[in-house]
Design a protein around this motif. Structure first.
Motif, mmCIF file in Angstrom:
data_model
loop_
_atom_site.group_PDB
_atom_site.id
_atom_site.type_symbol
_atom_site.label_atom_id
_atom_site.label_comp_id
_atom_site.label_asym_id
_atom_site.label_seq_id
_atom_site.Cartn_x
_atom_site.Cartn_y
_atom_site.Cartn_z
ATOM 1 N N THR A 1 0.850 -1.187 0.000
ATOM 2 C CA THR A 1 0.000 0.000 0.000
ATOM 3 C C THR A 1 0.895 1.250 0.000
ATOM 4 O O THR A 1 2.089 1.171 0.291
ATOM 5 N N LEU B 1 -4.777 6.814 -1.129
ATOM 6 C CA LEU B 1 -4.999 6.234 -2.448
ATOM 7 C C LEU B 1 -5.516 7.300 -3.398
ATOM 8 O O LEU B 1 -6.228 8.232 -2.993
ATOM 9 N N TYR C 1 -9.936 1.520 -3.947
ATOM 10 C CA TYR C 1 -8.835 0.563 -3.833
ATOM 11 C C TYR C 1 -8.873 -0.494 -4.932
ATOM 12 O O TYR C 1 -7.833 -0.930 -5.433
ATOM 13 N N TRP D 1 -6.142 -4.815 1.131
ATOM 14 C CA TRP D 1 -6.272 -3.422 0.703
ATOM 15 C C TRP D 1 -7.615 -2.804 1.079
ATOM 16 O O TRP D 1 -7.718 -1.588 1.214
ATOM 17 N N LYS D 2 -8.667 -3.596 1.241
ATOM 18 C CA LYS D 2 -9.979 -3.022 1.528
ATOM 19 C C LYS D 2 -9.990 -2.278 2.862
ATOM 20 O O LYS D 2 -10.834 -1.411 3.089
ATOM 21 N N TYR E 1 -7.351 -0.505 3.955
ATOM 22 C CA TYR E 1 -6.359 0.568 3.937
ATOM 23 C C TYR E 1 -7.050 1.920 3.797
ATOM 24 O O TYR E 1 -7.790 2.171 2.843
#
Length: 579
Positions: free
Chosen positions: A311, A499, A503, A521-522, A524
């Motif tokens: 990330t 981001l 994502y 990642w969900k 983050y």
């Protein structure tokens, strides 16, 4: 016992254990309940070599030091629920009769993962069925600590099953990250991570897929994953006794790199092979540590394991480290991992080896309806599918969902017979041989490999439901049995680490829009994660603990001297303030 009575037994034991722990804290002698003083802070921040010398020469009392760290434990427990069994005031009596105050760790308080066996205390591993069974004698690890002069003073939190980057169980509850209470401090040695981040000194944990390295990364401390046979493992309990496909190793953790190095050197200097038959008689090699710190280094960079991209916050920590090392005169080169032995192949192989019993053993002690880890639950459900149904599930994921990564992990995940396990072990050895030959060959011959410790900073509690497979950056080195250290670099910053879109859109752009990457990642969110630590991993070869610690020193010095071109200031991580 049948449900619901089994569940009621779990509830009764849980309430009793937590009440007993609360009483132990509330009934501590008055000095432990006082505030942290200026002299306490001096002890906490004093170099370990000087503190040992002061205790050995009676300039400082070992009891005073113990009470300082007892105060730290009281405050850390109140904030993060990081302690399972408090060993005070028994530790005071051990100072008088069992601890060798002439040893290399004279009077140094050491916290240990709940799985270490301490006389007079349970080793529950978070299972209610293991409560009420105090060990009659110290395990070999505790005996070694006391002979070295160390003072065990607390046992710390871990997850039930010991297979999670969370550190929660139904018996003790969740352990919280001191940098952000909504987040996990890591696992399975998360209690150590939380306690050390809040002022603890030295800790001991275990690591089978990253269990001392991820807590270090997520809690902002230092750890070293030792190769098998270099560090003792006797005198401990485990949820998977007999599992040797990916051996668990016990390894050191510390608040500072200096403490980590001194402690590792001292423990190996105690000749641990005399305490544990599994330890190889390899003495500490000072010259290798010194040599690692006094030459231009050739460093291999693995910025992406090909499964879960880092990330933005972790990518920036890695880039900062590369810039600092380059500015310091070292050479950093991107690596291409060996053909046929890439990290994803390793993740699939290691997963099958680690769970070759079909997730049987770590589930046996769990009582009916006793909470388990959400990630371990998912592994169990997949492993328990009848072979035909699991294959149909594989086909669905592979050809309907078009997710080749998750499908491959599902396809052969399940219980293995001896006839099935032996070829996997042979594959492991071939995998190791491939990496050995690759590292020896030109143009590699790196001094160490630099890579993330995890694709994300600390994840929220219960995120393992989605991120159960986000262990590739650490699990690979367990499969290879390489020495590896983790150290903090900086913090998540909203302005620089957010981001640039949803994502899944970012993952598609990176070519990684599959369930394993999405699961990590969900969660983050740079806004929510602001202030959480970021970290990197320094990987050496097998039995290179001295070199890895030396390389970590080089990295730390480079980061301390480096100035961020965007701010003109150091972005170096600083330890949590002790209040």
């Amino acid at each position: 016992m049948l449900p619901p009575f089994d569940y009621l037994t779990y509830r009764r034991i849980r309430n009793q254990k937590q009440a007993d722990r609360d009483r132990r804290f509330s009934s501590l002698p008055h000095p432990y309940l006082l505030g942290i003083t200026k002299s306490d802070k001096e002890i906490i921040n004093q170099p370990i070599e000087q503190l040992v010398e002061d205790i050995q020469t009676s300039k400082t009392s070992a009891l005073t030091v113990l009470r300082t760290y007892g105060k730290v434990a009281v405050r850390a427990q109140k904030r993060t629920n990081c302690i399972t069994e408090l060993l005070l005031p028994e530790a005071e009596s051990w100072l008088e009769s069992e601890v060798n105050l002439k040893g290399p760790l004279a009077g140094i308080p050491v916290s240990v993962k709940d799985s270490l066996q301490v006389k007079g205390f349970d080793t529950t591993l978070g299972y209610s069925s293991l409560a009420g069974q105090p060990f009659p004698e110290d395990g070999a690890m505790i005996k070694l600590l006391k002979d070295a002069g160390a003072v065990p003073y607390a046992k710390t939190a871990l997850p039930i099953t010991l297979l999670s980057f969370e550190s929660a169980n139904g018996l003790w509850g969740p352990c919280l990250n001191p940098h952000g209470l909504r987040y996990s401090p890591g696992g399975s040695t998360g209690g150590e991570g939380a306690l050390l981040a809040q002022g603890g000194r030295i800790g001991i944990g275990s690591d089978v897929a990253g269990s001392v390295r991820v807590p270090a990364a997520w809690s902002g401390i230092y750890s070293l994953r030792c190769s098998t046979g270099r560090w003792p493992k006797a005198g401990v309990s485990t949820s998977m006794a007999g599992q040797e496909g990916i051996p668990s190793v016990f390894s050191p953790m510390a608040r500072t790199l200096n403490d980590l190095t001194y402690f590792t050197r001292a423990m190996i200097g105690m000749q641990p092979w005399k305490y544990d038959h599994t330890v190889h008689p390899i003495v500490w090699r000072d010259e290798l540590e010194v040599e690692a710190q006094n030459k231009p280094l050739r460093i291999g960079l693995m910025s992406n394991d090909g499964v879960i991209p880092p990330t933005p916050a972790i990518e920036r920590a890695l880039a900062t480290t590369v810039a600092a090392l380059t500015e310091a005169g070292h050479t950093v080169t991107d690596i291409t991992t060996p053909n046929g032995a890439d990290p994803f192949t390793g993740l699939n192989l290691a997963s099958q080896l680690l769970n070759s019993d079909g997730c049987h053993h770590f589930n046996v002690p769990i009582r009916s309806f006793e909470p388990s880890d959400p990630g371990a639950d998912q592994l169990t459900r997949i492993a328990h599918l009848p072979r035909g149904l699991r294959y149909l599930y594989y086909l669905y994921v592979r050809y309907i969902k078009r997710d080749s990564i998750l499908a491959t992990l599902i396809r052969d995940f399940g219980p293995k017979s001896s006839a099935q396990l032996w070829p996997l072990v042979a594959q492991r050895e071939a995998f190791r041989a491939t990496w050995h030959n690759w590292w020896n060959a030109e143009p590699q011959q790196f001094d160490f490999i630099l890579c993330p410790a995890n694709a994300t900073p600390a994840l929220p509690h219960k995120a393992m439901h989605d991120a159960m497979s986000s262990c590739g950056y650490t699990f690979l080195w367990n499969l290879l049995d390489y020495s590896a250290g983790v150290m903090p670099v900086g913090y998540v910053e909203v302005a620089r680490d957010s981001l640039d879109g949803p994502y899944r859109k970012v993952l598609r752009r990176l070519g990684s829009d599959h369930a394993v990457a999405r699961g990590a990642w969900k969660h983050y969110d740079a806004i929510q994660m602001a202030g959480l630590p970021t970290a990197v991993q320094i990987v050496g070869r097998r039995w290179q603990e001295e070199q890895v610690l030396g390389y970590m020193s080089v990295v730390e010095q480079a980061l301390e001297q480096y100035r961020d071109p965007h701010t003109g200031e150091s972005s170096r991580y600083t330890l949590l303030e002790i209040d």
